[in-house]
Design a protein around this motif. Structure first.
Motif, short mmCIF file in Angstrom:
data_model
loop_
_atom_site.label_atom_id
_atom_site.label_comp_id
_atom_site.label_asym_id
_atom_site.label_seq_id
_atom_site.Cartn_x
_atom_site.Cartn_y
_atom_site.Cartn_z
N UNK A 166 0.84 -1.19 0.00
CA UNK A 166 0.00 0.00 0.00
C UNK A 166 0.88 1.24 0.00
N UNK A 167 0.41 2.26 -0.68
CA UNK A 167 1.05 3.56 -0.67
C UNK A 167 0.10 4.53 0.02
N UNK A 168 0.61 5.19 1.06
CA UNK A 168 -0.21 6.10 1.86
C UNK A 168 0.24 7.53 1.57
N UNK A 169 -0.63 8.35 0.96
CA UNK A 169 -0.25 9.74 0.66
C UNK A 169 0.01 10.53 1.94
N UNK A 170 0.85 11.53 1.83
CA UNK A 170 1.22 12.36 2.98
C UNK A 170 0.00 12.93 3.70
N UNK A 171 -1.04 13.30 2.99
CA UNK A 171 -2.23 13.90 3.60
C UNK A 171 -2.99 12.93 4.49
N UNK A 172 -2.81 11.63 4.27
CA UNK A 172 -3.53 10.62 5.05
C UNK A 172 -2.78 10.27 6.35
N UNK A 173 -1.47 10.41 6.33
CA UNK A 173 -0.65 9.98 7.46
C UNK A 173 -1.10 10.57 8.79
N UNK A 226 14.60 18.57 -0.05
CA UNK A 226 15.72 17.80 -0.61
C UNK A 226 15.37 16.31 -0.69
N UNK A 227 14.55 15.84 0.22
CA UNK A 227 14.20 14.41 0.24
C UNK A 227 13.19 14.06 -0.85
N UNK A 228 12.32 14.97 -1.19
CA UNK A 228 11.29 14.75 -2.21
C UNK A 228 10.46 13.49 -1.94
N UNK A 229 10.00 13.38 -0.69
CA UNK A 229 9.16 12.24 -0.28
C UNK A 229 7.76 12.78 0.00
N UNK A 230 6.73 12.13 -0.56
CA UNK A 230 5.37 12.61 -0.31
C UNK A 230 4.41 11.47 0.02
N UNK A 231 4.97 10.36 0.51
CA UNK A 231 4.14 9.21 0.85
C UNK A 231 4.93 8.24 1.71
N UNK A 232 4.21 7.32 2.34
CA UNK A 232 4.87 6.17 2.96
C UNK A 232 4.32 4.94 2.25
N UNK A 233 5.09 3.88 2.28
CA UNK A 233 4.64 2.67 1.60
C UNK A 233 4.89 1.45 2.47
N UNK A 234 3.98 0.51 2.38
CA UNK A 234 4.08 -0.78 3.05
C UNK A 234 4.37 -1.81 1.97
N UNK A 235 5.46 -2.54 2.12
CA UNK A 235 5.78 -3.60 1.16
C UNK A 235 6.40 -4.78 1.87
N UNK A 236 6.22 -5.94 1.31
CA UNK A 236 6.91 -7.16 1.73
C UNK A 236 6.85 -7.42 3.24
N UNK A 237 5.65 -7.42 3.79
CA UNK A 237 5.49 -7.69 5.20
C UNK A 237 4.62 -8.92 5.42
#
Length: 107
Positions: free
Chosen positions: A34-41, A63-74
């Protein structure tokens, strides 16, 4: 089924368990990526305020250019009362041929 077959079943969305595990280990499942957008966090109840703050700072770091968190391979273990915890197979599990697909059975 053997470990390779159990992994295939997990990839297909099944719940698996070693038939010799105690009954408290209901089964293991593979979390759907799942990809969770920054606004949902900030609204997530499964994250501590400290973790939300950490992620928010990473979102604000241009500088990081990150706008989401992701859940993978769990993998996760279903325990008593449907409690869910992280899970890793043991060497004994991997080498056994004692896996089965779990289907819900009413008490």
């Amino acid at each position: 089924m053997n470990f390779t077959e159990a992994i295939t079943a997990l990839d297909e969305g099944e719940i698996v368990r070693n038939r010799f595990w105690p009954k408290e280990k209901v089964g293991v499942f593979k979390q759907v990526p799942a990809v969770i957008p920054a606004a949902v966090v900030p609204k997530m109840t499964s994250l501590s305020e400290q973790l939300k703050d950490f992620f928010q700072k990473s979102f604000e770091d241009t500088a990081a250019q990150i706008n989401e968190i992701s859940y993978t391979d769990q993998l996760a273990l279903i325990g008593p009362s449907n409690s869910i915890t992280g899970f890793q197979f043991t060497t004994a599990d991997i080498l056994s041929g004692d896996f089965e697909v779990v289907k819900y059975k009413a008490a």
